[in-house]
Scaffold this motif. Structure first.
Motif, PDB file in Angstrom:
ATOM      1  N   ALA A 105      59.369  83.690  41.008  1.00  0.00           N
ATOM      2  CA  ALA A 105      58.141  83.775  41.818  1.00  0.00           C
ATOM      3  C   ALA A 105      56.954  83.208  41.041  1.00  0.00           C
ATOM      4  O   ALA A 105      56.726  83.554  39.888  1.00  0.00           O
ATOM      5  N   GLY A 106      56.222  82.334  41.702  1.00  0.00           N
ATOM      6  CA  GLY A 106      55.068  81.728  41.041  1.00  0.00           C
ATOM      7  C   GLY A 106      54.154  81.094  42.053  1.00  0.00           C
ATOM      8  O   GLY A 106      54.551  80.829  43.192  1.00  0.00           O
ATOM      9  N   LEU A 107      52.915  80.847  41.636  1.00  0.00           N
ATOM     10  CA  LEU A 107      51.951  80.242  42.549  1.00  0.00           C
ATOM     11  C   LEU A 107      50.901  79.466  41.765  1.00  0.00           C
ATOM     12  O   LEU A 107      50.824  79.549  40.536  1.00  0.00           O
ATOM     13  N   GLN A 108      50.133  78.683  42.505  1.00  0.00           N
ATOM     14  CA  GLN A 108      49.005  77.944  41.935  1.00  0.00           C
ATOM     15  C   GLN A 108      47.728  78.366  42.638  1.00  0.00           C
ATOM     16  O   GLN A 108      47.739  78.624  43.848  1.00  0.00           O
ATOM     17  N   ARG A 109      46.633  78.415  41.905  1.00  0.00           N
ATOM     18  CA  ARG A 109      45.290  78.589  42.464  1.00  0.00           C
ATOM     19  C   ARG A 109      44.409  77.615  41.700  1.00  0.00           C
ATOM     20  O   ARG A 109      43.819  77.962  40.694  1.00  0.00           O
ATOM     21  N   ASP A 110      44.401  76.359  42.173  1.00  0.00           N
ATOM     22  CA  ASP A 110      43.828  75.283  41.379  1.00  0.00           C
ATOM     23  C   ASP A 110      42.313  75.221  41.500  1.00  0.00           C
ATOM     24  O   ASP A 110      41.753  75.415  42.581  1.00  0.00           O
ATOM     25  N   ALA A 111      41.637  74.892  40.402  1.00  0.00           N
ATOM     26  CA  ALA A 111      40.194  74.653  40.409  1.00  0.00           C
ATOM     27  C   ALA A 111      39.794  74.031  39.080  1.00  0.00           C
ATOM     28  O   ALA A 111      40.432  74.293  38.049  1.00  0.00           O
ATOM     29  N   ALA A 112      38.742  73.203  39.111  1.00  0.00           N
ATOM     30  CA  ALA A 112      38.141  72.740  37.858  1.00  0.00           C
ATOM     31  C   ALA A 112      37.643  73.972  37.104  1.00  0.00           C
ATOM     32  O   ALA A 112      37.228  74.961  37.728  1.00  0.00           O
ATOM     33  N   VAL A 113      37.675  73.898  35.802  1.00  0.00           N
ATOM     34  CA  VAL A 113      37.407  75.118  35.033  1.00  0.00           C
ATOM     35  C   VAL A 113      36.043  75.736  35.353  1.00  0.00           C
ATOM     36  O   VAL A 113      35.916  76.965  35.433  1.00  0.00           O
ATOM     37  N   GLY A 114      35.031  74.886  35.574  1.00  0.00           N
ATOM     38  CA  GLY A 114      33.701  75.425  35.864  1.00  0.00           C
ATOM     39  C   GLY A 114      33.631  76.176  37.177  1.00  0.00           C
ATOM     40  O   GLY A 114      32.731  77.003  37.387  1.00  0.00           O
ATOM     41  N   ASP A 115      34.568  75.875  38.062  1.00  0.00           N
ATOM     42  CA  ASP A 115      34.591  76.527  39.372  1.00  0.00           C
ATOM     43  C   ASP A 115      35.642  77.619  39.467  1.00  0.00           C
ATOM     44  O   ASP A 115      35.734  78.303  40.495  1.00  0.00           O
ATOM     45  N   MET A 116      36.466  77.751  38.448  1.00  0.00           N
ATOM     46  CA  MET A 116      37.582  78.701  38.557  1.00  0.00           C
ATOM     47  C   MET A 116      37.069  80.134  38.456  1.00  0.00           C
ATOM     48  O   MET A 116      36.400  80.500  37.482  1.00  0.00           O
ATOM     49  N   MET A 168      54.537  72.327  28.556  1.00  0.00           N
ATOM     50  CA  MET A 168      54.211  71.399  27.467  1.00  0.00           C
ATOM     51  C   MET A 168      53.245  70.276  27.859  1.00  0.00           C
ATOM     52  O   MET A 168      52.571  69.739  26.999  1.00  0.00           O
ATOM     53  N   ILE A 169      53.123  69.966  29.145  1.00  0.00           N
ATOM     54  CA  ILE A 169      52.169  68.928  29.556  1.00  0.00           C
ATOM     55  C   ILE A 169      50.866  69.600  29.992  1.00  0.00           C
ATOM     56  O   ILE A 169      50.844  70.335  30.984  1.00  0.00           O
ATOM     57  N   PRO A 170      49.772  69.364  29.271  1.00  0.00           N
ATOM     58  CA  PRO A 170      48.493  69.919  29.721  1.00  0.00           C
ATOM     59  C   PRO A 170      48.163  69.376  31.116  1.00  0.00           C
ATOM     60  O   PRO A 170      48.563  68.260  31.468  1.00  0.00           O
ATOM     61  N   TRP A 171      47.416  70.158  31.911  1.00  0.00           N
ATOM     62  CA  TRP A 171      47.216  69.769  33.314  1.00  0.00           C
ATOM     63  C   TRP A 171      45.789  70.099  33.746  1.00  0.00           C
ATOM     64  O   TRP A 171      45.496  71.242  34.124  1.00  0.00           O
ATOM     65  N   ALA A 172      44.924  69.077  33.669  1.00  0.00           N
ATOM     66  CA  ALA A 172      43.512  69.247  34.031  1.00  0.00           C
ATOM     67  C   ALA A 172      43.389  69.775  35.461  1.00  0.00           C
ATOM     68  O   ALA A 172      44.099  69.333  36.362  1.00  0.00           O
ATOM     69  N   GLY A 173      42.493  70.719  35.643  1.00  0.00           N
ATOM     70  CA  GLY A 173      42.281  71.289  36.967  1.00  0.00           C
ATOM     71  C   GLY A 173      43.235  72.424  37.299  1.00  0.00           C
ATOM     72  O   GLY A 173      43.206  72.959  38.411  1.00  0.00           O
ATOM     73  N   HIS A 174      44.087  72.762  36.330  1.00  0.00           N
ATOM     74  CA  HIS A 174      45.109  73.789  36.570  1.00  0.00           C
ATOM     75  C   HIS A 174      45.242  74.678  35.331  1.00  0.00           C
ATOM     76  O   HIS A 174      46.358  75.011  34.926  1.00  0.00           O
ATOM     77  N   VAL A 175      44.127  75.019  34.702  1.00  0.00           N
ATOM     78  CA  VAL A 175      44.226  75.698  33.396  1.00  0.00           C
ATOM     79  C   VAL A 175      44.935  77.046  33.510  1.00  0.00           C
ATOM     80  O   VAL A 175      45.678  77.456  32.598  1.00  0.00           O
ATOM     81  N   ASN A 176      44.748  77.718  34.633  1.00  0.00           N
ATOM     82  CA  ASN A 176      45.429  79.009  34.812  1.00  0.00           C
ATOM     83  C   ASN A 176      46.954  78.828  34.876  1.00  0.00           C
ATOM     84  O   ASN A 176      47.712  79.546  34.230  1.00  0.00           O
ATOM     85  N   TYR A 177      47.368  77.830  35.640  1.00  0.00           N
ATOM     86  CA  TYR A 177      48.808  77.589  35.821  1.00  0.00           C
ATOM     87  C   TYR A 177      49.456  77.129  34.509  1.00  0.00           C
ATOM     88  O   TYR A 177      50.507  77.642  34.091  1.00  0.00           O
ATOM     89  N   ALA A 178      48.822  76.156  33.838  1.00  0.00           N
ATOM     90  CA  ALA A 178      49.391  75.641  32.583  1.00  0.00           C
ATOM     91  C   ALA A 178      49.452  76.747  31.535  1.00  0.00           C
ATOM     92  O   ALA A 178      50.444  76.879  30.807  1.00  0.00           O
ATOM     93  N   ALA A 179      48.407  77.570  31.464  1.00  0.00           N
ATOM     94  CA  ALA A 179      48.414  78.681  30.501  1.00  0.00           C
ATOM     95  C   ALA A 179      49.527  79.672  30.833  1.00  0.00           C
ATOM     96  O   ALA A 179      50.201  80.198  29.938  1.00  0.00           O
TER      97      ALA A 179
END
Ligand code: BGC
Length: 279
Positions: A105-116, A168-179
């Motif tokens: 189970a997993g999900l994304q909630r994407d946003a630029a960091v300043g807007d997250m 392993m691949i950093p992902w701009a706009g998805h810092v929560n998901y990548a972390a």
């Protein structure tokens, strides 16, 4: 969703998980759905966890039962401690035990960091990382209680964590998901080290771009798909069944000596395709 063509690829007459009891979280769509059906195809009885969408969960259950094995749907939010405990204890009641956990189970909630928002950050960490921890912890309690049953499997239990190339691949706009996926990698490896002496195998599958609802915008138009294919040396967007096959293999005794590994199933996405020319 898989096409009948890609679904048929996984058909096998070799039921190498026969008699094993599997739980797949987030199993009513995408990778979880294909994995639940895929485990049924190789003989496992399957609990189909979902958090919303009873009808699609029931549809997955019917597909699995059609393969001649047992299945039922169980609603639970993997980020809630009591709901996870209840899900595992019902599984022990109904199926007798758990042999395979697929923490999917997993999900994304994407946003630029300043807007997250903190809520967006927290939700993704709660489901993608804490949810896997809670499911693993409850499954491990049962694995330790039961121990190895040699007629069933050489190990006392298997956990497959669904990670991502973004461990392993950093992902701009998805810092929560990548972390969250970076966290999944270190959680998986630590659990693998801790639990191997108990004969519990913990591994991960790291999908690349797979055609599912989570990334629909990345493949649904020809332009988007062309952009995406530039990141995939194998020049094909993955099917959910590509992941199901990898999970079934890792869960089986065929892979009994595989401990603490991440199996990337990504058409080469992690091969730095930008360097195919130049550099
Ligand atoms: C994400 C997808 C993305 C893929 C490759 C996955 O973990 O959930 O949205 O397409 O990684 O970038």
């Amino acid at each position: 969703m898989g096409t009948s063509n890609s679904e048929s690829r996984q058909t096998t007459s070799y039921p190498f998980l026969r008699g094993q009891k599997a739980l797949v979280t987030g199993a009513n769509s995408g990778i979880g759905r294909a994995t639940a059906i895929g485990l049924g195809k190789v003989g496992a009885d399957v609990v189909v966890n979902y958090v919303a969408g009873r009808e699609s969960a029931d549809e997955v259950v019917r597909a699995i039962e059609g393969l001649g094995v047992r299945a039922y749907a169980h609603e639970a939010d993997v980020s809630k401690e009591d709901e996870v405990a209840g899900m595992i204890s019902r599984m022990v009641d109904e199926f007798g035990t758990i042999d395979v956990l697929v923490a999917n189970a997993g999900l994304q909630r994407d946003a630029a960091v300043g807007d997250m928002t903190l809520a967006q950050w927290q939700k993704v960490l709660d489901v993608n990382l804490t949810g896997q921890f809670l499911c693993a912890r409850e499954a491990v309690k049962e694995f330790l209680r039961r121990g190895v049953v040699p007629e069933v499997s050489r190990s006392a239990g298997k956990i497959i964590c669904m990670s991502s190339v973004h461990q392993m691949i950093p992902w701009a706009g998805h810092v929560n998901y990548a972390a969250s996926k970076g966290g999944v990698q270190m959680m998986m490896e630590t659990l693998a080290q801790e639990l191997a002496p108990e004969k519990i195998r913990v591994n991960a599958v790291a999908p690349g771009a797979i055609r599912t609802p989570i990334n629909r915008s990345a493949w649904e138009t020809p332009d988007a798909e062309a952009d995406l294919l530039r990141l995939i040396p194998y020049r094909r967007v993955g099917d959910p069944e590509d992941i199901a096959t990898a999970v079934a293999a890792l869960a089986s005794d065929l892979f009994d000596y595989v401990v603490g590994t991440t199996l990337y199933v990504d058409g080469g996405m992690t091969l730095f395709p930008g360097f195919a020319t130049g550099g």
